[in-house]
Each structure stands twice: as C-alpha cells, then as structure tokens.
Design an enzyme around this catalytic site. Structure first.
Site, PDB file in Angstrom:
ATOM      1  N   LYS A  18      65.605  96.917  94.753  1.00 28.79           N
ATOM      2  CA  LYS A  18      64.301  96.654  94.139  1.00 28.79           C
ATOM      3  C   LYS A  18      63.396  97.907  94.087  1.00 28.79           C
ATOM      4  CE  LYS A  18      64.499  91.720  94.288  1.00 28.79           C
ATOM      5  NZ  LYS A  18      64.894  90.728  95.249  1.00 28.79           N
ATOM      6  N   ASP A  49      68.699  93.010 105.542  1.00 24.99           N
ATOM      7  CA  ASP A  49      68.521  92.978 104.087  1.00 24.99           C
ATOM      8  C   ASP A  49      67.037  93.177 103.800  1.00 24.99           C
ATOM      9  OD1 ASP A  49      68.159  92.470 101.428  1.00 24.99           O
ATOM     10  OD2 ASP A  49      69.406  90.666 101.364  1.00 24.99           O
ATOM     11  N   PHE A  64      68.338  84.261 101.260  1.00 22.60           N
ATOM     12  CA  PHE A  64      68.597  84.682  99.878  1.00 22.60           C
ATOM     13  C   PHE A  64      69.086  86.124  99.906  1.00 22.60           C
ATOM     14  CE2 PHE A  64      67.936  86.701  95.850  1.00 22.60           C
ATOM     15  CZ  PHE A  64      68.492  85.779  94.981  1.00 22.60           C
TER      16      PHE A  64
HETATM   17  C1  LIG Z   1      66.322  90.217  95.220  1.00 20.45           C
HETATM   18  C2  LIG Z   1      67.075  90.183  96.498  1.00 20.45           C
HETATM   19  C3  LIG Z   1      68.459  90.438  96.537  1.00 20.45           C
HETATM   20  C4  LIG Z   1      69.294  90.612  95.290  1.00 20.45           C
HETATM   21  O1  LIG Z   1      68.888  91.683  94.510  1.00 20.45           O
HETATM   22  P1  LIG Z   1      69.384  91.741  92.957  1.00 20.45           P
HETATM   23  O2  LIG Z   1      68.953  93.121  92.528  1.00 20.45           O
HETATM   24  O3  LIG Z   1      68.669  90.651  92.247  1.00 20.45           O
HETATM   25  O4  LIG Z   1      70.846  91.558  92.961  1.00 20.45           O
HETATM   26  C5  LIG Z   1      69.072  90.474  97.768  1.00 20.45           C
HETATM   27  N1  LIG Z   1      68.394  90.254  98.902  1.00 20.45           N
HETATM   28  C6  LIG Z   1      67.065  89.993  98.905  1.00 20.45           C
HETATM   29  C7  LIG Z   1      66.359  89.775 100.203  1.00 20.45           C
HETATM   30  C8  LIG Z   1      66.365  89.935  97.698  1.00 20.45           C
HETATM   31  O5  LIG Z   1      65.064  89.646  97.710  1.00 20.45           O
END
Ligand SMILES: *Cc1c(COP(=O)(O)O)cnc(C)c1O
Length: 426
Positions: A274, A233, A146
């Site tokens: 985040k 990520d 994701f």
């Molecule tokens: C939430 C998330 C994203 C995307 O972040 P948004 O601010 O919702 O665009 C990307 N990678 C990971 C691992 C995430 O948990």
C-alpha cells in the site's frame, strides 16, 4: 463513445456494470482527479478522501515528489525483469533496509503477493532452519484476519463471502482468537510444527480492532520462546498510518515522543505494501534478517515486475516524504484530536456507540445491527456533504484520511462528519 470523450458519473458507472466483473460494490461516486487530501468527481465536486485507498495514499494524492520520481524513472528505464540487474533496485533495497532496520528485502508488487512471499519464507525457514519434517509446518493466524485474496490466503480467512466455493483450500494453518495470548500460547504449546505466527498489529478490514497495549510485545516474546517467526502484516498499519513509522514500531524514531507507553516490537518478518509507494504504483515488500531471508535461493520465488526500477524510485520517494514531512507525528497528533472530538459528540449521540483506532486509522461503530444499511446510508450522506468513507462491516465506518492533512482541514472534516451523523439521530 470515443475513448477520450469525458464520461458522466452515470455513464462511467454503467460501463463498469456492463463490462466489469462485479467483484466490488463501490460507493456511487466517480473520481477523476486527486491532489493531497482531496479528490474530485467527474462533475467537478470536491471531496475529502477519508479512505486513502485503504491507506495506500498516506502521502496524499499525486504527491509531486513521488510523481516526479516516477516520471523520471518511467521515461528512463521501466522494466528489465530480474533476469538482469537494474541500477535502482540495490539502492532501494539498501534505503528500505536501513529505513526499517532489517538486513534484506524481497520486492513484490501487491500486498497479497507479499503475504504469500512471507508464508513461503516462513515455511522454508521452518524446514531448513528449525528442522520441521517436510510438509508438516503450520502457521498460526488470527480469526477475522484480512491478508488479501489469493487462494492460499482465503484458505485461512473466516469471511464466508471471500471463501465460499473457492475450495479446496491450502492446508497448514491454525486459526486462533485475535488479541488473546492464552490462545497463542496454547497453540504454540500443543503444535511443535509451528513455524510462524502471522498477525495484523491492528485488524483494519475487520473493523479497526486495536489489541491490548502489550499484546504484540507479549506475542513476540511467546514466538521467541517457542522458536517461531513473528510475522507482522503491516500492509495497512505501516508507513506512519498509526502515528508511528510502523504499528510495531520497529526502528521507530518517534519512540520517545509518542509510544513510550508501548514497547517497540521488532517483527522477524515484516510485510509492507500500500503506502510503500504512496499509491502511485503497486509496490510491496517482505523484510527480514539474513538468518531468515537467506533460505531463499535463485529460482525459489520471483515476480516479473517485483523490484522494477520504477517501483524502486517511487518507493524511495514515498518513504522520503514520510520522513521529511514527519507524517507519523502528524498522524499521531491528528488522531488524538480526531478521537477526542468524536468522543465529545458520542457523549450526547444515539447514533454512534464508539470511536476507536490509532493515529489516523480509526473507525466509528454505528448504533445499529451488523446487517443494517445505516452505515452505508451514512456514507452516502457523507459523500453528499463532501467526504468519502466506506463501511468495513455493516455497522462500522473506517476513517483514514491521507496523513498530509492539516489540523484546520481535520477540524473541517470533523464538523462534516458530526453534521452528517446528526441527520441520522433517532
Ligand atoms: C490490503 C491488505 C492486504 C492485501 O493487499 P493487496 O495489495 O490488496 O493485495 C494484505 N494485508 C492487509 C493487512 C491489507 O490491509
């Protein structure tokens, strides 16, 4: 209804249903206030927040230090665009680069934008530094990843609901199994045009899948061997969530105490979002050293809001809170306690099969089919008992409270969770 009239929960839900696009399926609870580990609904009922806005609110709701920094900056200078300099961006970039141990930062707003940015940086590096022929670069990604919701990112998702009827998709991605070093080495060996490997240190959305302890270090070594960028990520796993500053532990100050059994892995490209803002504001970033980030030149990439003074002030305050309140250590300690308490319950439980996770990023696997509604019903019952969590998949519930929680509060939450689960024992 006047805009300032207080709505009931029922009214708020009906308004969203009627006027909002139906792109989410929220748990039926309408929140009106948050402070620390707690949120309150419109009717004044108090809950423990066990989602933390998908780990954006690691520092707790409305942390006074972050709120003050935001108030001060938003009433001084909020937005200039990058057409001009502002007096906060450079300070923030220096602060964050030193905090995480990189030469340079590229500021964005959302997690998906930061992932897009990392993919662009990787491709440009692949052509201009590695020397791959134009338009032939490939990036390796993992099954069940994701990384966000843009057209390019869903192109390499394998969630049918996220993908279907959003094609044509972006080319240039190779998908391999997660937590599988043979699959990675095979893909690297058979594809000379690979520029990068994009990976989540723990797959959060997929259901909090924790890879083998040596997976990340060995994957990084393979990337180095094949001259491929290791792109982490850490939008969800970063900023103290997993009991360390980063799940890859780049520049990690807790390495002696908490992670001596796991090597530090320094990503070539680090993606944050985040909790970089403590949830107060959308702030994301890509960090890398000069040899990589210098491929980006004026006009190559940008964002009107990226790097604005409010984001800079908020992110610095949010990172200071993580450091000053030792949130990584607290997450580590409470995570161990949480899993050991839940494991004790599992010994005699027929409803929960497993608890897994790291720090305060955990999930339980419910003893029912993937497409059952048991996990959803458990989340409704948890809500009634004063604790908010959300299923990730049909039978998995993620537990990720704010990291400012105390041990007493955590034990209180454990008893709410166990009491609720017992209502579902067969
Ligand atoms: C939430 C998330 C994203 C995307 O972040 P948004 O601010 O919702 O665009 C990307 N990678 C990971 C691992 C995430 O948990």
């Amino acid at each position: 209804m006047a805009i300032l009239d207080q709505v009931t929960s029922q009214e708020a839900i009906e308004l969203e249903n009627k006027y909002g696009a139906h792109n989410y399926h929220p748990l039926p609870v309408v929140l009106a206030k948050g402070e620390g580990v707690h949120v309150w609904d419109v009717e004044g009922k108090q809950y423990y927040d066990f989602l933390s806005a998908y780990s954006a609110v690691n520092q707790g709701h409305c942390h006074p230090k972050i709120v003050n920094a935001m108030h001060k900056q938003v009433s001084t200078l909020a937005l200039t665009s990058r057409a001009f300099h502002n007096d906060m961006l450079g300070k923030y970039e220096k602060f964050a680069c030193e905090f995480f141990g990189f030469d340079k930062l590229l500021p964005m707003n959302t997690g998906a934008e930061a992932v897009e940015t990392a993919l662009k940086v990787c491709r440009k590096w692949a052509y201009e530094v590695k020397g791959i022929k134009e338009n032939e670069a490939e990036i390796i990604v993992c099954e069940n990843n994701f990384h966000g919701r843009t057209t390019t990112i869903i192109s390499f998702s394998n969630d049918p609901v996220a993908r279907k009827n959003f094609g044509p998709y972006t080319d240039g991605f190779i998908k391999i199994a997660y937590d599988n070093l043979d699959a990675l080495e095979n893909a690297l060996k058979s594809n000379p045009n690979v520029g990068g490997f994009l990976v989540e240190p723990i797959q959060g959305e997929a259901g909090v899948y924790v890879p083998a302890p040596d997976y990340l270090a060995k994957a990084k070594a393979l990337c180095a061997k094949y001259n491929v960028l290791f792109i982490a990520d850490e939008v969800q796993t970063g900023i103290a969530r997993t009991g360390r500053l980063l799940a890859t532990c780049g520049n990690c100050s807790c390495i002696d105490k908490n992670c001596s059994n796991e090597p530090e892995v320094k990503p070539d490209v680090l993606i944050l979002g985040k909790a970089l803002s403590g949830g107060a504001y959308p702030v994301s970033a890509v960090l890398a050293n000069n040899a990589i980030m210098n491929v980006i030149r004026p006009g190559n990439h940008g964002s009107t809001f990226g790097g604005n003074p409010v984001a800079a002030a908020v992110a610095m305050a949010a990172l200071e809170v993580v450091r000053d309140e030792k949130l990584a250590e607290n997450a580590y300690k409470l995570g161990e306690l949480f899993r050991s308490e839940i494991n004790k319950f599992i010994e005699t439980s027929s409803i929960v099969n497993l608890v897994r996770g790291k720090g305060l990023l955990n999930a339980i696997v419910i003893n029912d089919d993937e497409d059952s509604d048991t996990a959803w019903n458990i989340c409704l019952a948890l809500r009634d008992n004063g604790l908010l969590a959300k299923p990730t998949h049909g039978n998995i519930i993620r537990f990720a409270p704010p990291l400012v929680m105390t041990e007493t509060q955590l034990l209180d939450c454990v008893s709410i969770i166990i009491k609720t689960l017992k209502e579902f024992e067969k």
